[in-house]
Design a protein around this motif. Structure first.
Motif, PDB file in Angstrom:
ATOM      1  N   GLY A  98      -5.230  -2.228  -6.724  1.00  0.00           N
ATOM      2  CA  GLY A  98      -4.689  -2.021  -8.052  1.00  0.00           C
ATOM      3  C   GLY A  98      -4.854  -0.578  -8.510  1.00  0.00           C
ATOM      4  N   VAL A  99      -4.128  -0.246  -9.569  1.00  0.00           N
ATOM      5  CA  VAL A  99      -4.127   1.108 -10.116  1.00  0.00           C
ATOM      6  C   VAL A  99      -4.218   1.030 -11.632  1.00  0.00           C
ATOM      7  CG1 VAL A  99      -2.793   3.255 -10.364  1.00  0.00           C
ATOM      8  CG2 VAL A  99      -2.747   1.991  -8.186  1.00  0.00           C
ATOM      9  N   ILE A 100      -5.059   1.903 -12.220  1.00  0.00           N
ATOM     10  CA  ILE A 100      -5.075   2.042 -13.673  1.00  0.00           C
ATOM     11  C   ILE A 100      -4.425   3.373 -14.037  1.00  0.00           C
ATOM     12  CG2 ILE A 100      -7.029   0.525 -14.126  1.00  0.00           C
ATOM     13  CD1 ILE A 100      -8.840   2.927 -14.226  1.00  0.00           C
ATOM     14  N   CYS A 101      -3.615   3.346 -15.089  1.00  0.00           N
ATOM     15  CA  CYS A 101      -2.960   4.552 -15.603  1.00  0.00           C
ATOM     16  C   CYS A 101      -3.487   4.839 -17.003  1.00  0.00           C
ATOM     17  CB  CYS A 101      -1.449   4.367 -15.651  1.00  0.00           C
ATOM     18  SG  CYS A 101      -0.650   4.181 -14.049  1.00  0.00           S
ATOM     19  N   ILE A 102      -3.913   6.070 -17.242  1.00  0.00           N
ATOM     20  CA  ILE A 102      -4.510   6.470 -18.516  1.00  0.00           C
ATOM     21  C   ILE A 102      -3.642   7.544 -19.153  1.00  0.00           C
ATOM     22  CG2 ILE A 102      -6.568   7.398 -19.648  1.00  0.00           C
ATOM     23  CD1 ILE A 102      -8.164   6.512 -17.133  1.00  0.00           C
ATOM     24  N   VAL A 127      -0.783  -2.932 -11.600  1.00  0.00           N
ATOM     25  CA  VAL A 127      -1.059  -1.766 -12.440  1.00  0.00           C
ATOM     26  C   VAL A 127      -1.512  -2.207 -13.829  1.00  0.00           C
ATOM     27  CG1 VAL A 127      -0.073   0.298 -13.543  1.00  0.00           C
ATOM     28  CG2 VAL A 127       0.592  -0.315 -11.211  1.00  0.00           C
ATOM     29  N   THR A 128      -2.545  -1.575 -14.341  1.00  0.00           N
ATOM     30  CA  THR A 128      -3.000  -1.782 -15.714  1.00  0.00           C
ATOM     31  C   THR A 128      -2.890  -0.460 -16.472  1.00  0.00           C
ATOM     32  OG1 THR A 128      -4.540  -3.554 -15.124  1.00  0.00           O
ATOM     33  CG2 THR A 128      -4.964  -2.378 -17.179  1.00  0.00           C
ATOM     34  N   ASN A 129      -2.162  -0.466 -17.568  1.00  0.00           N
ATOM     35  CA  ASN A 129      -2.023   0.727 -18.396  1.00  0.00           C
ATOM     36  C   ASN A 129      -3.091   0.753 -19.486  1.00  0.00           C
ATOM     37  OD1 ASN A 129       0.140   1.783 -17.015  1.00  0.00           O
ATOM     38  ND2 ASN A 129       1.686   1.002 -18.424  1.00  0.00           N
ATOM     39  N   ILE A 130      -3.705   1.906 -19.648  1.00  0.00           N
ATOM     40  CA  ILE A 130      -4.763   2.086 -20.643  1.00  0.00           C
ATOM     41  C   ILE A 130      -4.332   3.199 -21.586  1.00  0.00           C
ATOM     42  CG2 ILE A 130      -7.157   2.794 -20.999  1.00  0.00           C
ATOM     43  CD1 ILE A 130      -7.649   1.513 -18.154  1.00  0.00           C
ATOM     44  N   CYS A 173     -12.585  -2.648 -14.652  1.00  0.00           N
ATOM     45  CA  CYS A 173     -12.205  -1.359 -15.236  1.00  0.00           C
ATOM     46  C   CYS A 173     -11.523  -1.566 -16.587  1.00  0.00           C
ATOM     47  CB  CYS A 173     -11.274  -0.604 -14.296  1.00  0.00           C
ATOM     48  SG  CYS A 173     -12.094   0.100 -12.837  1.00  0.00           S
ATOM     49  N   PHE A 174     -10.678  -2.580 -16.673  1.00  0.00           N
ATOM     50  CA  PHE A 174      -9.997  -2.844 -17.941  1.00  0.00           C
ATOM     51  C   PHE A 174     -10.987  -3.265 -19.022  1.00  0.00           C
ATOM     52  CE2 PHE A 174      -7.314  -5.628 -20.723  1.00  0.00           C
ATOM     53  CZ  PHE A 174      -6.588  -4.594 -21.300  1.00  0.00           C
TER      54      PHE A 174
END
Length: 332
Positions: A98-102, A127-130, A173-174
């Motif tokens: 997975g990938v987080i985008c900040i 993908v999780t957007n932050i 992370c989220f």
């Protein structure tokens, strides 16, 4: 305002070429676009992508490195990156976990990162957007979802970069991002505008002897225009506003960032840092860490912002982990 450039059409490209050449030991361009810069070595972990418009350096590109982000996707001057460039960055760092985008809470960034997330989902990437929304001047506490993101991005990047580095899952992370979101507040004061290097237009106008109280990262209007006063008085007013936001939390340990907006001297920033810590001290807060410098700018804008984050044990541990990039260092 005088600027040393080549062509207005090549400002971002020329800047990125120079940036990668200066950091070629650790960074490279994506094989598909020079608007994406990636760490040369990416570990088997949750990927971390950051990004936004150019003109705010060292945000965002200065925070790709060990214990921070794995890739940055860069937009044009004060403009969001494109969805396709965001997808490219996501694919560059994806290792199957997975990938987080900040990114900051601006309409173009939110729209394009959501589109990038959707494109990634079509290719089977989680993908999780932050969204960073730390600017207390831009909306009330009850309307926090509407708040702008300013220099608080740095804390979100630092803490989530560390969480990813030690092997936290995308879900973990989220959850940590939600803790940061609840704990992070910022406010800024503008003394003079930054100018757009493409057209030379200033971001706002001020009369002599006035400051913009609570302005945004691009020079968006704040709460009101006020007469310039001393560091003591400005710091007291800003800290009182931040404390009113943090009131109700049992945590009393904080980290603070005194961020220059582009042209404010280090002499001034250290004077402000001293006054800000004293204001927090008398209010019963333990300031365990102070960052001072230019972390999130708008060209040559004059002024500063203050960010504060309440630290529980988990956030404190993650914040204090080692991190190294072209424009940020945190020792062990």
């Amino acid at each position: 305002m005088k600027k040393i450039i080549n062509s207005p059409d090549k400002i971002v490209e020329d800047m990125l070429q120079g940036f990668v050449k200066a950091n070629k030991r650790i960074l490279r361009f994506s094989r598909h676009t020079t608007k994406v810069i990636v760490k040369k070595e990416i570990e088997d972990k949750v990927g971390v992508v950051i990004g936004g418009g150019s003109g705010h350096e060292p945000l965002f590109m200065g925070y790709v490195g060990e214990g921070l982000a794995d890739a940055v996707v860069v937009g044009n001057i004060f403009a969001a990156p494109t969805p396709n460039a965001i997808l490219t960055a996501i694919k560059e760092v994806d290792r199957g976990k997975g990938v987080i985008c900040i990114f900051g809470n601006y309409s173009g960034d939110v729209l394009n990162f959501e589109m990038g997330k959707d494109l990634a989902a079509m290719e089977g990437i989680d993908v999780t957007n932050i969204v960073v929304k730390d600017d207390v001047a831009s909306a009330s506490k009850n309307e926090k979802k509407s708040r702008r993101g300013i220099a608080g991005d740095l804390y979100m990047i630092k803490i989530l970069g560390a969480a990813s580095q030690i092997g936290k899952s995308i879900e973990e992370c989220f959850d940590i991002a939600k803790q940061v979101d609840r704990s992070l507040v910022s406010i800024g004061v503008g003394l003079s505008p930054g100018t757009n290097p493409v057209n030379g237009e200033p971001g706002f106008y001020l009369e002599d002897g006035e400051m913009e109280f609570g302005l945004g990262i691009h020079g968006e209007s704040g709460i009101e225009q006020r007469p310039i006063t001393t560091s003591n008085e400005i710091s007291k007013t800003l800290v009182e506003l931040l404390i009113s936001e943090m009131r109700g939390s049992m945590a009393k340990e904080i980290a603070i960032c005194v961020n220059g907006l582009g042209s404010t001297t280090l002499m001034e920033l250290y004077i402000i840092a001293n006054d800000v810590q004293e204001e927090f001290d008398v209010s019963g807060y333990n300031v365990s860490d102070i960052l001072v410098g230019n972390f999130c700018t708008t060209q040559e804008m004059g002024g500063f912002s203050i960010s504060a984050i309440l630290l529980n044990e988990e956030l404190k541990t993650l914040f204090n982990m080692k991190a190294i990039s072209s424009h940020f260092y945190k020792g062990v």
